[in-house]
Design an enzyme around this catalytic site. Sequence first.
Site, PDB file in Angstrom:
ATOM      1  N   SER A 237       1.240   4.673   7.669  1.00  0.00           N
ATOM      2  CA  SER A 237       2.665   5.039   7.739  1.00  0.00           C
ATOM      3  C   SER A 237       2.845   6.384   8.411  1.00  0.00           C
ATOM      4  O   SER A 237       2.154   7.334   8.074  1.00  0.00           O
ATOM      5  CB  SER A 237       3.264   5.183   6.335  1.00  0.00           C
ATOM      6  OG  SER A 237       2.958   4.102   5.547  1.00  0.00           O
TER       7      SER A 237
ATOM      8  N   HIS B  89       6.229   0.080  10.251  1.00  0.00           N
ATOM      9  CA  HIS B  89       4.896  -0.433  10.584  1.00  0.00           C
ATOM     10  C   HIS B  89       5.007  -1.413  11.760  1.00  0.00           C
ATOM     11  O   HIS B  89       4.960  -2.628  11.551  1.00  0.00           O
ATOM     12  CB  HIS B  89       4.280  -1.190   9.408  1.00  0.00           C
ATOM     13  CG  HIS B  89       3.975  -0.350   8.216  1.00  0.00           C
ATOM     14  ND1 HIS B  89       4.885  -0.069   7.232  1.00  0.00           N
ATOM     15  CD2 HIS B  89       2.843   0.282   7.838  1.00  0.00           C
ATOM     16  CE1 HIS B  89       4.334   0.681   6.311  1.00  0.00           C
ATOM     17  NE2 HIS B  89       3.086   0.912   6.643  1.00  0.00           N
TER      18      HIS B  89
ATOM     19  N   MET C 196      -1.489   1.454  -1.291  1.00  0.00           N
ATOM     20  CA  MET C 196      -1.395  -0.014  -1.281  1.00  0.00           C
ATOM     21  C   MET C 196      -2.168  -0.623  -0.109  1.00  0.00           C
ATOM     22  O   MET C 196      -1.828  -1.710   0.365  1.00  0.00           O
ATOM     23  CB  MET C 196       0.076  -0.437  -1.208  1.00  0.00           C
ATOM     24  CG  MET C 196       0.940   0.162  -2.311  1.00  0.00           C
ATOM     25  SD  MET C 196       2.672  -0.245  -2.103  1.00  0.00           S
ATOM     26  CE  MET C 196       3.432   0.885  -3.294  1.00  0.00           C
ATOM     27  N   SER C 197      -3.185   0.065   0.374  1.00  0.00           N
ATOM     28  CA  SER C 197      -3.933  -0.441   1.537  1.00  0.00           C
ATOM     29  C   SER C 197      -5.385   0.027   1.456  1.00  0.00           C
ATOM     30  O   SER C 197      -5.872   0.399   0.396  1.00  0.00           O
ATOM     31  CB  SER C 197      -3.283   0.079   2.833  1.00  0.00           C
ATOM     32  OG  SER C 197      -3.460   1.484   2.937  1.00  0.00           O
TER      33      SER C 197
ATOM     34  N   ASN D  23       3.570  12.206  -1.317  1.00  0.00           N
ATOM     35  CA  ASN D  23       4.348  12.474  -2.531  1.00  0.00           C
ATOM     36  C   ASN D  23       3.390  12.676  -3.694  1.00  0.00           C
ATOM     37  O   ASN D  23       2.247  12.216  -3.646  1.00  0.00           O
ATOM     38  CB  ASN D  23       5.266  11.276  -2.835  1.00  0.00           C
ATOM     39  CG  ASN D  23       4.465   9.988  -2.991  1.00  0.00           C
ATOM     40  OD1 ASN D  23       4.041   9.384  -1.994  1.00  0.00           O
ATOM     41  ND2 ASN D  23       4.217   9.591  -4.218  1.00  0.00           N
TER      42      ASN D  23
ATOM     43  N   TYR E 163       0.761  -6.758  -0.332  1.00  0.00           N
ATOM     44  CA  TYR E 163       2.050  -6.979  -1.020  1.00  0.00           C
ATOM     45  C   TYR E 163       3.044  -7.766  -0.171  1.00  0.00           C
ATOM     46  O   TYR E 163       4.048  -8.263  -0.683  1.00  0.00           O
ATOM     47  CB  TYR E 163       2.680  -5.644  -1.468  1.00  0.00           C
ATOM     48  CG  TYR E 163       3.023  -4.672  -0.359  1.00  0.00           C
ATOM     49  CD1 TYR E 163       4.095  -4.887   0.501  1.00  0.00           C
ATOM     50  CD2 TYR E 163       2.269  -3.520  -0.178  1.00  0.00           C
ATOM     51  CE1 TYR E 163       4.404  -3.996   1.516  1.00  0.00           C
ATOM     52  CE2 TYR E 163       2.567  -2.620   0.821  1.00  0.00           C
ATOM     53  CZ  TYR E 163       3.631  -2.861   1.664  1.00  0.00           C
ATOM     54  OH  TYR E 163       3.917  -1.981   2.666  1.00  0.00           O
ATOM     55  N   GLU E 164       2.768  -7.890   1.133  1.00  0.00           N
ATOM     56  CA  GLU E 164       3.672  -8.682   1.975  1.00  0.00           C
ATOM     57  C   GLU E 164       3.492 -10.176   1.726  1.00  0.00           C
ATOM     58  O   GLU E 164       4.265 -10.983   2.239  1.00  0.00           O
ATOM     59  CB  GLU E 164       3.418  -8.366   3.448  1.00  0.00           C
ATOM     60  CG  GLU E 164       3.827  -6.942   3.823  1.00  0.00           C
ATOM     61  CD  GLU E 164       3.463  -6.604   5.257  1.00  0.00           C
ATOM     62  OE1 GLU E 164       4.132  -7.119   6.163  1.00  0.00           O
ATOM     63  OE2 GLU E 164       2.498  -5.849   5.464  1.00  0.00           O
TER      64      GLU E 164
ATOM     65  N   ALA F  32      -0.948   6.569   3.984  1.00  0.00           N
ATOM     66  CA  ALA F  32      -0.096   7.472   3.213  1.00  0.00           C
ATOM     67  C   ALA F  32      -0.379   7.177   1.753  1.00  0.00           C
ATOM     68  O   ALA F  32      -0.563   6.013   1.391  1.00  0.00           O
ATOM     69  CB  ALA F  32       1.362   7.198   3.530  1.00  0.00           C
TER      70      ALA F  32
ATOM     71  N   HIS G 208      10.525   4.886  -0.483  1.00  0.00           N
ATOM     72  CA  HIS G 208       9.801   4.619   0.764  1.00  0.00           C
ATOM     73  C   HIS G 208      10.308   5.537   1.880  1.00  0.00           C
ATOM     74  O   HIS G 208       9.533   5.984   2.731  1.00  0.00           O
ATOM     75  CB  HIS G 208       9.954   3.147   1.149  1.00  0.00           C
ATOM     76  CG  HIS G 208       9.201   2.750   2.387  1.00  0.00           C
ATOM     77  ND1 HIS G 208       7.843   2.941   2.535  1.00  0.00           N
ATOM     78  CD2 HIS G 208       9.609   2.184   3.543  1.00  0.00           C
ATOM     79  CE1 HIS G 208       7.452   2.504   3.724  1.00  0.00           C
ATOM     80  NE2 HIS G 208       8.508   2.040   4.365  1.00  0.00           N
TER      81      HIS G 208
ATOM     82  N   HIS H 179      -0.119  -5.667   4.794  1.00  0.00           N
ATOM     83  CA  HIS H 179      -0.469  -5.296   3.435  1.00  0.00           C
ATOM     84  C   HIS H 179      -0.526  -6.542   2.546  1.00  0.00           C
ATOM     85  O   HIS H 179       0.178  -7.521   2.789  1.00  0.00           O
ATOM     86  CB  HIS H 179       0.581  -4.334   2.856  1.00  0.00           C
ATOM     87  CG  HIS H 179       0.712  -3.053   3.611  1.00  0.00           C
ATOM     88  ND1 HIS H 179       1.468  -2.953   4.759  1.00  0.00           N
ATOM     89  CD2 HIS H 179       0.178  -1.830   3.383  1.00  0.00           C
ATOM     90  CE1 HIS H 179       1.388  -1.703   5.205  1.00  0.00           C
ATOM     91  NE2 HIS H 179       0.621  -1.007   4.397  1.00  0.00           N
TER      92      HIS H 179
HETATM   93  N1  HPA Z   1       1.894   5.041  -4.709  1.00  0.00           N
HETATM   94  C1  HPA Z   1       1.444   3.987  -4.000  1.00  0.00           C
HETATM   95  N2  HPA Z   1       1.448   3.954  -2.677  1.00  0.00           N
HETATM   96  C2  HPA Z   1       1.917   5.021  -2.024  1.00  0.00           C
HETATM   97  C3  HPA Z   1       2.403   6.153  -2.695  1.00  0.00           C
HETATM   98  C4  HPA Z   1       2.397   6.163  -4.120  1.00  0.00           C
HETATM   99  O1  HPA Z   1       2.803   7.127  -4.795  1.00  0.00           O
HETATM  100  N3  HPA Z   1       2.804   7.049  -1.738  1.00  0.00           N
HETATM  101  C5  HPA Z   1       2.568   6.464  -0.540  1.00  0.00           C
HETATM  102  N4  HPA Z   1       2.017   5.238  -0.704  1.00  0.00           N
END
Ligand code: HPA
Length: 280
Positions: free
Chosen positions: A28, A60, A210-211, A234, A84-85, A112, A246, A82
Amino acid sequence: MRANVKNSLNYIRKITDFVPDVALILGSGLGGFTKTMEEVVCSIPYNRIPGFPVSTVSGHAGKYVMGYIKGVPVICMEGRVHYYEGYTPEEVVLPVRVMRALGAKVLFITNAAGGISEDLQPGSLVVLRDHVSLFVPNPLRGANDPSEGERFPDMTEVYDRFLRKIIEQNAARSGMPISEGVYCQLSGPSYETPYEIKILAQMGVDVVGMSTVMEAIAANHMGMNVCGLSLVTNMAAGINTERLSHNDVKMAAKDAEKRFAALITASIGDVKQYLETLDK
Ligand code: HPA
């Protein structure tokens, strides 16, 4: 070779005979990275490649971009798919398998991530030392292709120590703070709860996302030398009082893009010598 890898390879080989040494997955916010490449030889949208998974997430874009970074032939994934998609783990790792089939020996994975360690702030960079794959299915489940690797591959050093050092030395050279850490992939797409983050912290996890882990396992299985770099966008849920979005993740990634891109460019430049020591 797996049929889905072969089909993709055949399609790409009709377009280009480019042979990459290094494969790079852009996470990302690093979507603009390929504009900084010194020479782009060709780019191929994923949706043109028969049977290829196509990303559905905003931020993406999906294409392979092939060209040179500091004289090194590189294939970039501008956008990834991903779990989750809704794609299967096998589909998630197909683009990595295809880059290996094209010739790539080294894989740089970027992402990220949420920072769990207290000392990680938005903008912090973390070189992956190891990962936790316990919460997502293994991408090697199903028939093994012995031409790719063994049935029960060793995972004691998924993230190559020399590549880690190259990244850390380049960060130090340009005065960028960087640390090593353990990454955990969760399935998403919901962010974690504060209690889930508390459990991950107790397990010694530093960054969560998540990757990456599925891709790293598949690449390691195929004998690639892998490294991973997380940009903390974050603080993970409950570490501070802020809610996660997001949009904030994308904005934080954008803010750090120049720094992140410079570090990757410099590190790939140093991989040239390292490649000569690899007999593959
Ligand atoms: N959690 C999961 N995936 C993420 C996060 C998070 O805090 N930040 C960026 N991708």
